[in-house]
Design an enzyme around this catalytic site. Structure first.
Site, mmCIF file in Angstrom:
data_model
loop_
_atom_site.group_PDB
_atom_site.id
_atom_site.type_symbol
_atom_site.label_atom_id
_atom_site.label_comp_id
_atom_site.label_asym_id
_atom_site.label_seq_id
_atom_site.Cartn_x
_atom_site.Cartn_y
_atom_site.Cartn_z
ATOM 1 N N ASP A 66 0.858 -1.185 0.000
ATOM 2 C CA ASP A 66 0.000 0.000 0.000
ATOM 3 C C ASP A 66 0.899 1.242 0.000
ATOM 4 O O ASP A 66 1.712 1.419 0.912
ATOM 5 C CB ASP A 66 -0.893 -0.032 1.252
ATOM 6 C CG ASP A 66 -1.761 1.201 1.351
ATOM 7 O OD1 ASP A 66 -2.458 1.508 0.379
ATOM 8 O OD2 ASP A 66 -1.732 1.873 2.394
ATOM 9 N N THR A 99 -3.162 5.256 -3.977
ATOM 10 C CA THR A 99 -2.064 6.001 -3.326
ATOM 11 C C THR A 99 -0.764 5.859 -4.104
ATOM 12 O O THR A 99 -0.003 6.811 -4.222
ATOM 13 C CB THR A 99 -1.864 5.498 -1.885
ATOM 14 O OG1 THR A 99 -1.809 4.071 -1.905
ATOM 15 C CG2 THR A 99 -2.995 5.913 -0.998
ATOM 16 N N THR A 100 -0.511 4.649 -4.641
ATOM 17 C CA THR A 100 0.718 4.460 -5.432
ATOM 18 C C THR A 100 0.606 5.244 -6.738
ATOM 19 O O THR A 100 1.564 5.900 -7.159
ATOM 20 C CB THR A 100 0.926 2.956 -5.731
ATOM 21 O OG1 THR A 100 0.854 2.241 -4.503
ATOM 22 C CG2 THR A 100 2.261 2.708 -6.372
ATOM 23 N N ASP A 397 -8.817 -0.382 2.079
ATOM 24 C CA ASP A 397 -8.849 0.238 0.743
ATOM 25 C C ASP A 397 -10.133 -0.137 0.014
ATOM 26 O O ASP A 397 -10.795 0.704 -0.590
ATOM 27 C CB ASP A 397 -7.637 -0.206 -0.090
ATOM 28 C CG ASP A 397 -6.357 0.502 0.342
ATOM 29 O OD1 ASP A 397 -6.397 1.172 1.392
ATOM 30 O OD2 ASP A 397 -5.327 0.371 -0.336
#
Length: 560
Positions: A66, A99-100, A397
């Site tokens: 994550d 997020t990445t 998530d």
């Protein structure tokens, strides 16, 4: 004779040792720092992304892929690279997923314009171009997104399942996608559909067993709290009990802790002790009269009260965590009482069944069939502690994505499809405008291709070949074609393959990444205070504190 020029006095503006760096080299250095952060994260993107094992200073290991968690654990000190940490955290808090992607996009935007910075293009022109391109991209997403019909509950549920499984496809639990997707969608549908407060979904981690042993409890469950001897004699199962939630201590206080009492006769001391017992018995009687069969308190319930309740077939639990108690109240109704007097029937809650059961090596108190149930509990099982923690992060998530899909039912195709569509659209638009902005918009369009490219690289596919196929598909109007990491072709229509994501995830990622890139481009000087390099020892003690602390050492303190 020629007079010499007057000597200029040396102006000392900053403290000695202050490091200042400015101009284009400073800007390029900041861009390099951001690229280094993105390089660390890039291999975690997509369904074939790798995991990172991060060990902190205490020797605790965490395995995760994550983006926000990795950046939080890395403890980055470079001031410009910290901007990327902030946008990843913001994306995690706002949308929960992507997020990445947001970090990779921000770094790639900077990488594509680095050549223009070296050639002397003003950063303000680049910032202006980025802002325009970002607006074009967001407008295009809103134009092409698919709105799912909420009126048919079956179709809407299948949409939520697809969004949840897309979010999980890049996580450790991708092998159990159908099982966990159903669990996540059920959990979100348990909540109040207007409020959707995900903090009311409790997550309990019980080591042991397999992933398939995880379960969803439509109610509240929490680990058995610390209890005294009498607890074993209490009944452990009830049907339709009344439940009382307290914020009251039911324990005899040790006298020395609270007050100094001077007495002249032993009888006076006995009267004080009796009064204290009288107070606690009065509280217990008041609780029994309410008819409650389950008594929960945030504060301790002592051995005397535990045994007293056991004698009257009442179950009690003290030191219940604040979050668990809040969820119990949400599920069973009633409210938390801070006094034992005048407790009316409407302040008590009720549930269909209450029991204490063994889950793995722990005992859990479980409230089910709650009338007001707007909450639920996920009990996660698994072999290793780190593995269960990663499952929890993956489910968080997925829960956030499903929550967003319930609130905004617009979706786009994932797997790099929407990025390729935006890239083709902005590249085409760039050709219609003159000047340097055309170059900046083309750079922005090229940067968007990092997402499908990285998914290909991580899956071991030929990214150049697949991106050329995708460009051809998008040029002919097949807008939902994206990367397929499993098929022989390498590309597919991801809308038909049900790789769906809420469009909000993409809108948020592109706007956050653009803002971060613009922020870094607008900084041309860094001034570092020499003290910022050293760890801060904490605030200074006030003057005279040392003398006051030493005064009276070894001598009796004077009476005031």
């Amino acid at each position: 004779m020629q007079r010499g020029l007057p000597m200029q006095p040396t102006v000392v503006l900053l403290k000695e040792g202050t490091d200042t760096s400015q101009g284009t080299p400073q800007l390029l250095s900041n861009i390099s720092a951001c690229l280094a952060v993105a390089e660390t994260l890039s291999s975690t993107l997509g369904p074939r992304g790798m995991d990172k094992l991060i060990v902190n200073e205490r020797g605790e290991a965490q395995i995760t892929n994550d983006g926000a968690t990795i950046l939080k654990l890395l403890d980055i000190v470079h001031p410009a690279a910290k901007t990327l940490v902030d946008i990843a955290r913001a994306q995690d808090a706002e949308v929960g997923d992507g997020t990445t992607s947001v970090v990779l996009l921000a770094a790639q935007f900077l990488k594509e314009v680095r050549g223009y910075i070296e050639e002397g293009v003003s950063p303000h022109i680049i910032v202006k171009g980025f802002r325009r391109a970002s607006q074009l991209a967001i407008d295009r997403i809103k134009e092409v997104q698919t709105v799912v019909d909420k009126s048919d509950p079956e179709r809407f549920r299948s949409l939520l399942l697809k969004c949840a499984s897309t979010s999980m496809s890049s996580k450790l639990i991708h092998s159990e996608k159908p099982f966990f997707s159903n669990m996540v969608v059920d959990a979100v549908q348990c909540l109040d559909q207007d409020d959707l407060d995900e903090s009311l979904i409790g997550v309990k981690k019980v080591p042991g067993g397999g992933m398939q042993d995880s379960l969803l409890i439509r109610g509240v469950s929490f680990k058995k709290t610390f209890t005294y001897a009498g607890a074993e004699q209490q009944p452990k199962s009830f049907t339709n009990p009344l439940i009382l939630c307290l914020n009251v201590e039911l324990e005899l206080k040790a006298e020395k802790d609270n007050a100094e009492v001077r007495v002249d006769h032993v009888a006076d001391y006995q009267a004080i002790v009796d009064a204290e017992w009288e107070i606690i018995y009065r509280k217990l009687d008041a609780i029994e009269k309410t008819g409650a069969k389950v008594v929960l308190s945030k504060l301790p319930i002592g051995d005397l009260a535990t045994q007293w309740f056991a004698d009257r077939d009442i179950f009690c639990a003290g030191r219940v965590a604040a979050g668990d108690l809040r969820r119990v109240v949400e599920a069973v109704g009633g409210s938390i009482q801070s006094t034992c007097s005048d407790i009316k029937r409407e302040y008590l809650g009720t549930c269909g069944t209450f029991d204490e059961r063994q889950i793995g090596g722990e005992r859990y108190n479980v409230f089910e069939e709650c009338p007001k149930a707007k909450t639920c509990t996920l009990v996660l099982r698994g072999g290793a502690e780190q593995f269960i923690e990663e499952v929890e992060r993956s489910l968080h998530d997925a829960i956030m994505v499903v929550k967003r899909a319930v609130k905004n039912s617009e979706v786009v195709a994932g797997g790099g499809a929407i990025e390729m569509e935006l890239s083709a659209y902005i590249r085409k638009y760039a050709l219609s405008i003159p000047g340097k902005l055309q170059l900046i918009l083309s750079a922005f369009a090229k940067a968007l291709e990092i997402i499908p490219r990285q998914i290909c690289d991580n899956a071991g596919l030929d990214s150049t070949d697949i991106l050329n196929k995708l460009r051809m598909k998008h040029a002919t109007g097949q807008r939902w074609f994206g990367v397929d990491v499993d098929g022989p072709e390498g590309v597919r229509d991801n809308m038909e393959a049900f790789v769906w994501e809420p469009s909000l995830v993409k809108v948020n990622a592109i706007s956050s990444a653009t803002e971060a890139a613009c922020l870094i481009l607008s900084v041309d000087e860094t001034v570092r205070n020499p003290q910022s390099e050293q760890p801060s020892p904490g605030p200074k003690a006030p003057p005279g504190a040392a003398q006051r602390a030493l005064r009276g050492r070894g001598r009796g303190m004077p009476r005031r």
